[in-house]
Design a protein around this motif. Structure first.
Motif, PDB file in Angstrom:
ATOM      1  N   GLN A  31     -39.212   7.523 -32.176  1.00  0.00           N
ATOM      2  CA  GLN A  31     -37.961   8.149 -32.617  1.00  0.00           C
ATOM      3  C   GLN A  31     -38.224   9.597 -33.043  1.00  0.00           C
ATOM      4  N   ARG A  32     -39.289   9.829 -33.759  1.00  0.00           N
ATOM      5  CA  ARG A  32     -39.637  11.194 -34.168  1.00  0.00           C
ATOM      6  C   ARG A  32     -39.939  12.063 -32.952  1.00  0.00           C
ATOM      7  N   SER A  35     -36.745  12.789 -31.032  1.00  0.00           N
ATOM      8  CA  SER A  35     -35.903  13.759 -31.749  1.00  0.00           C
ATOM      9  C   SER A  35     -36.388  15.174 -31.496  1.00  0.00           C
ATOM     10  N   SER A  39     -34.162  17.780 -29.304  1.00  0.00           N
ATOM     11  CA  SER A  39     -33.557  18.804 -30.165  1.00  0.00           C
ATOM     12  C   SER A  39     -33.418  20.147 -29.463  1.00  0.00           C
ATOM     13  N   ASP A  48     -28.702  11.806 -32.184  1.00  0.00           N
ATOM     14  CA  ASP A  48     -28.982  10.435 -32.626  1.00  0.00           C
ATOM     15  C   ASP A  48     -28.599   9.402 -31.567  1.00  0.00           C
ATOM     16  N   ASP A  49     -27.450   9.601 -30.928  1.00  0.00           N
ATOM     17  CA  ASP A  49     -27.029   8.640 -29.906  1.00  0.00           C
ATOM     18  C   ASP A  49     -28.003   8.600 -28.732  1.00  0.00           C
ATOM     19  N   VAL A  51     -31.183   9.506 -28.737  1.00  0.00           N
ATOM     20  CA  VAL A  51     -32.460   8.935 -29.186  1.00  0.00           C
ATOM     21  C   VAL A  51     -32.359   7.412 -29.209  1.00  0.00           C
ATOM     22  N   GLN A  52     -31.264   6.878 -29.757  1.00  0.00           N
ATOM     23  CA  GLN A  52     -31.098   5.427 -29.813  1.00  0.00           C
ATOM     24  C   GLN A  52     -31.002   4.819 -28.421  1.00  0.00           C
TER      25      GLN A  52
END
Length: 174
Positions: A31-32, A35, A39, A48-49, A51-52
């Motif tokens: 996740q990191r 991101s 980014s 966020d969407d 990444v998920q």
């Protein structure tokens, strides 16, 4: 903690064997990484969407990773494909919006386009031009065009196909 290739690969191997703790740590580190990766590529509100969504893809493809291969390029490939899918969705969403409220709309380009179409259609045999005009320009169905012209439905289709092919050839030559 900023995991490196070896750590992520080790966590992935443990996750594939069913270690829940390793899997949770792997997802946190991925996740990191995702991101940071996204980014620079998308708007912050969409980060966020995406990444998920990518983490879900990683979860679904966890069994496909080969431990003899590096982990980060595998993750980057998934991320890149999700990013491209995201861009396609954005493009299609923009494409569907139709703005009809123009201030001082200029009709000249539309008139010039219609004159050009009429000139091109004038170069075709009448049955082909009429079939193209009825179906492709006016939006009639094949059956409606057949009824309006007295041609069979299959002849309408043939005339459209041949006429468009001839037009394309003429435009390419020009």
């Amino acid at each position: 903690m900023r995991a490196d290739e070896a750590t992520l690969a080790r966590l992935m191997v443990m996750s594939q064997k069913g270690d829940r703790q390793a899997y949770a740590t792997l997802l946190t580190e991925c996740q990191r990484w995702l991101s940071r990766y996204y980014s620079r590529r998308i708007a912050p509100a969409q980060l966020d969407d995406l990444v998920q969504e990518t983490l879900m893809a990683l979860h679904n493809k966890i069994a496909t990773w080969d431990s003899s291969r590096p982990f980060l390029p595998w993750l980057a490939a998934i991320a890149r494909y999700r990013w491209v899918d995201h861009l396609r969705r954005l493009y299609r969403a923009d494409e569907c919006e139709l703005v009809t409220d123009f201030a001082g709309q200029d009709e000249e380009p539309a008139i010039a386009a219609r004159i050009s179409i009429d000139r091109l259609l004038g170069l075709l045999p009448d049955p082909q031009a009429r079939a193209i005009e009825l179906v492709k320009i006016e939006g009639m169905s094949i059956a409606e065009a057949s009824h309006a012209t007295g041609q069979s439905e299959s002849l309408i289709k043939v005339n459209i196909h041949r006429g468009l092919k001839k037009l394309a050839h003429m435009v390419e030559k020009a």
